[in-house]
Enzyme design. Structure first.
Site, PDB file in Angstrom:
ATOM      1  N   LYS A  64       0.822  -1.218   0.000  1.00  0.00           N
ATOM      2  CA  LYS A  64       0.000   0.000   0.000  1.00  0.00           C
ATOM      3  C   LYS A  64       0.854   1.265   0.000  1.00  0.00           C
ATOM      4  CE  LYS A  64      -4.161  -2.137   1.712  1.00  0.00           C
ATOM      5  NZ  LYS A  64      -3.662  -3.531   1.841  1.00  0.00           N
TER       6      LYS A  64
HETATM    7  C1  LIG Z   1      -4.279  -4.622   1.242  1.00  0.00           C
HETATM    8  C2  LIG Z   1      -3.475  -5.863   1.115  1.00  0.00           C
HETATM    9  C3  LIG Z   1      -3.833  -6.884   0.203  1.00  0.00           C
HETATM   10  C4  LIG Z   1      -5.086  -6.808  -0.643  1.00  0.00           C
HETATM   11  O1  LIG Z   1      -4.984  -5.865  -1.659  1.00  0.00           O
HETATM   12  P1  LIG Z   1      -6.298  -5.376  -2.453  1.00  0.00           P
HETATM   13  O2  LIG Z   1      -5.848  -4.275  -3.320  1.00  0.00           O
HETATM   14  O3  LIG Z   1      -7.256  -4.906  -1.376  1.00  0.00           O
HETATM   15  O4  LIG Z   1      -6.828  -6.537  -3.191  1.00  0.00           O
HETATM   16  C5  LIG Z   1      -2.994  -7.984   0.087  1.00  0.00           C
HETATM   17  N1  LIG Z   1      -1.893  -8.112   0.844  1.00  0.00           N
HETATM   18  C6  LIG Z   1      -1.528  -7.171   1.741  1.00  0.00           C
HETATM   19  C7  LIG Z   1      -0.312  -7.380   2.566  1.00  0.00           C
HETATM   20  C8  LIG Z   1      -2.286  -6.000   1.907  1.00  0.00           C
HETATM   21  O5  LIG Z   1      -1.926  -5.077   2.790  1.00  0.00           O
END
Ligand SMILES: *Cc1c(COP(=O)(O)O)cnc(C)c1O
Length: 471
Positions: free
Chosen positions: A112
């Site tokens: 993120k």
């Molecule tokens: C947020 C997150 C996901 C999921 O990603 P999306 O874009 O919501 O599908 C997967 N792995 C980790 C470590 C995350 O923080």
């Protein structure tokens, strides 16, 4: 570039307004009115660019002149200066034709950061140009909150209030939020659950005088700009592995569908992506959809990959919009059926069409641990549980391509972000990177607060009244 709502009844917006507003006024999500497209010669020329240069090329058509190139490049450079590796999202070959792209070298060790670091800079730039400020409020169970705080800390045009359920976030995740000591960051430890925190945030947005008084804003996963920024690393990987001449496939650990939708976006833009594997944990609503064409809500069970513990995937609406011929009325009807009955179904022809690109897979906690152990034993690489699910999907016999198409697994978190699960599976406790090695010794700053809307609004009113200049 103009943006339209997936429900077809909200005003079209330009980039800046889409950046600053979350949900469209008709309840839909904003998408570009047309996908920009690159031809083979343009893709070929991108091969010479470094990550930041590539980001500028990929993002530029979406920004559509709202920010000039020099400013945009400066914002990109500043965002990714916080990353630990010069490649930003390094690619590592795990075995012949199977690659892991590490998206976790940002400040909070999860993918993120890639989008959020840039979003923080974009918000600050656009707000300053307009002479405005915003107050970001959010609820988090871990990853999103820490990434948002790291992105907003010290930004002049932004204050951020992040609600987390007291005692219910992992220690690493809590510390990544509460050890950020900045005047514009407020960590609120709510006496309640994550759902309570989310309800409080929703209630603040529904309190119109309060919302207007503080110019409330959000940086949640439905924000278009987050998807846009994530498209870049699909280009980065594919261009390294032979695009535009050769196609590439991706395996994506999926929760809210934002990350994998970015891959779909890259494909619409002309990048030769063969397949996108949607990898889920036991909360497998998406895997069931791609199997049989029915989206059916179920309860949520907690797993060792908590960032994928979802009931429904908010960004899926963007794909549904394209699947239904970009007809906002059909999207609205379909989602009404979903809300009313807990399920909807697409017809067989449509399912066949989406399955040309997408496929789903699900792995429970035992299978996830097994993959962590196996990969560690055979390669020495420690995977976090989310990334391990991506590797599981990529390596399962039915998903393996036999035509030499490279497969890239998106590694979405650093193993040290989920040390207990990784240690239980592999016997090795992953160490935090050097720059975070003292995380457990740093002072924390958070405020306990009751699960009570009045108390939280009073706190925001009071802390904001001390801010000059008044808005
Ligand atoms: C947020 C997150 C996901 C999921 O990603 P999306 O874009 O919501 O599908 C997967 N792995 C980790 C470590 C995350 O923080």
């Amino acid at each position: 570039m103009r943006y339209i709502s997936t429900r077809g009844r909200a005003p079209e917006l330009g980039f800046e307004d889409v950046l600053l507003s979350g949900l469209a006024r008709d309840g839909g999500l904003y998408v570009p009115a047309v996908w920009p497209r690159f031809n083979a010669a343009q893709l070929e020329a991108m091969k010479a660019l470094d990550y930041n240069g590539l980001a500028l090329e990929v993002i530029r058509p979406f920004v559509g002149g709202a920010i000039d190139d020099a400013d945009l490049k400066a914002i990109i450079d500043k965002a990714y200066a916080t990353f630990e590796t010069p490649e930003i999202t390094p690619l590592i070959e795990l075995e012949d034709g199977l690659f892991v792209m590490e998206l976790f070298h940002g400040p909070t060790l999860a993918f993120k950061d890639v989008a959020m670091q840039l979003l923080g800079g974009l918000f600050d730039h656009v707000l300053k140009a307009r002479g405005e400020r915003v107050t970001i409020v959010g609820a988090t169970s871990g990853d999103t909150g820490s990434a948002a705080i790291a992105a907003c800390q010290g930004k002049e045009a932004v204050d951020i209030y992040m609600l987390h359920p007291k005692g219910r976030v992992s220690e690493v995740q809590r510390r990544q939020m509460t050890t950020v000591i900045a005047d514009n960051v407020y960590n609120l430890a709510v006496d309640g659950t994550f759902d309570d925190c989310q309800d409080l945030v929703k209630a603040m947005f529904n309190d119109t005088p309060f919302r207007d008084r503080h110019h409330l804003s959000a940086v949640n996963s439905i924000n278009w700009a987050r998807v846009m920024v994530q498209i870049v690393y699909y280009f980065h990987a594919a261009l390294h592995l032979g695009a535009p001449e050769k196609a590439v496939s991706f395996s994506v650990p999926t929760g809210n569908f934002g990350n994998v939708f970015a891959g779909y976006g890259a494909k619409q833009m002309g990048l030769p992506i063969k397949r996108l594997l949607v990898a889920s944990n036991a909360n497998d609503i998406l895997a069931r959809f791609f199997d049989g064409g029915e989206m059916r809500m179920d309860g949520v069970v907690p797993t060792i990959s908590p960032s994928m513990d979802i009931q429904v995937s908010s960004n899926f609406e963007r794909l549904l919009f394209d699947m239904l011929g970009r007809d906002g009325n059909r999207v609205t009807e379909t989602l009404k059926t979903f809300r009313d009955t807990g399920s909807f179904r697409i017809d067989k022809k449509l399912l066949e069409k989406v399955r040309e690109t997408f496929d789903g897979a699900r792995y429970d906690d035992n299978q996830t641990s097994e993959v962590i152990r196996n990969v560690y034993d055979t390669t020495g690489m420690l995977l976090d549980p989310h990334s391990a699910i991506g590797v599981a999907a990529a390596t399962s016999p039915e998903n393996r391509d036999h035509d030499g198409t490279p497969m890239v697994v998106l590694a979405t978190a650093h193993p040290a972000k989920f040390p207990d699960a990784v240690e239980a599976a592999s016997g090795v406790r992953p160490a935090l990177p050097d720059r975070l090695a003292d995380l457990y010794d740093r002072p924390e700053k958070a405020q306990d607060i009751a699960n009570d809307l009045g108390a939280i609004e009073a706190l925001i009113d009071e802390t904001q009244s001390q801010n000059v200049p008044a808005r």
